[in-house]
Design a protein around this motif. Sequence first.
Motif, short mmCIF file in Angstrom:
data_model
loop_
_atom_site.label_atom_id
_atom_site.label_comp_id
_atom_site.label_asym_id
_atom_site.label_seq_id
_atom_site.Cartn_x
_atom_site.Cartn_y
_atom_site.Cartn_z
N ASP A 177 0.82 -1.21 0.00
CA ASP A 177 0.00 0.00 0.00
C ASP A 177 0.86 1.27 0.00
OD1 ASP A 177 -1.86 -2.00 0.20
OD2 ASP A 177 -2.83 -1.25 2.00
N ALA A 183 0.68 3.70 -3.44
CA ALA A 183 0.15 5.06 -3.33
C ALA A 183 1.10 6.09 -3.92
CB ALA A 183 -0.13 5.39 -1.87
N ARG A 184 2.38 5.79 -3.97
CA ARG A 184 3.37 6.76 -4.45
C ARG A 184 3.62 6.71 -5.96
NH1 ARG A 184 3.39 6.05 0.58
NH2 ARG A 184 4.18 7.61 2.03
N THR A 243 2.41 7.87 -8.56
CA THR A 243 1.51 8.84 -9.18
C THR A 243 1.77 8.98 -10.68
OG1 THR A 243 3.00 10.62 -8.50
CG2 THR A 243 1.14 10.11 -7.04
N THR A 262 -5.31 -1.90 -5.34
CA THR A 262 -4.88 -0.65 -4.72
C THR A 262 -4.48 0.38 -5.77
OG1 THR A 262 -2.68 -1.63 -4.32
CG2 THR A 262 -4.23 -1.63 -2.49
N SER A 271 -6.10 4.04 -5.96
CA SER A 271 -5.24 5.22 -5.79
C SER A 271 -5.16 6.09 -7.03
CB SER A 271 -3.82 4.78 -5.40
OG SER A 271 -3.81 4.11 -4.16
N HIS A 272 -5.22 5.48 -8.22
CA HIS A 272 -4.86 6.22 -9.42
C HIS A 272 -5.91 6.23 -10.53
CE1 HIS A 272 -1.07 6.35 -7.39
NE2 HIS A 272 -0.88 5.05 -7.49
#
Length: 229
Positions: free
Chosen positions: A99, A103-104, A106, A136, A140-141
Amino acid sequence: MIDLDTLLSQAADPNYKTFHSRLVPGVALRGVRTPALERIARDLAKQYGKQALDTLSPSDYEKTVIYGMLVAYVPLAFNDRLAYLETWLAHNDNWASNDLVCARQTWMRKHKADLVPFLNAWMESGDPWKQRFVYTTLLSHYKQSDDLPVIFELLRHPYVCSYYTQMGLAWLLCELLLRAPESIEPWLVQGRFDAFTTQKAFQKAIESKRLPETSRNRYRSLKKQIQPA
């Protein structure tokens, strides 16, 4: 030469190690907090760039997280970034690193269409952690309304009934109950997903403050109708 072991030893917190070990049982930890891992990863990316990825290996928990962060922070061409991400995925074996690293990434938001074949391949791999990474990633994206067709196509893939994979899927289904209830509710009611995951998705939606009480009451009723296998 990058002496990552020394950097991690200097940042380790024994009290945090004890606490974090309870959250990620069975994983070897040094006890380095996430902000410190973030700082180390950014410093390595700035100082060494791609060389850091070529030098380091994602072995223990902290090194795996840093390697995954470097995939996000080092300036790379799309194909190179995917290659390093594949290396990281081979070592992805717990929810916390999954996770944090996911999340990083981007950069994914600029390559959504290009990523679809890889997302499909990771789902088809049958690897529970790669499948959680897909879920995930979507959470997130892939947040725009025009991302929904991609999400629903990926939801058609079989998934491993492993706790952390199911929980990742439940989070995604809950988000869809908030964003596109008219599309996802029939899938849940018709038993498209296993009972445990479906109940968890409804439970997370019931707990959400983003839904009106009328919707939460409906999901309470639907959750009760789900029969365990």
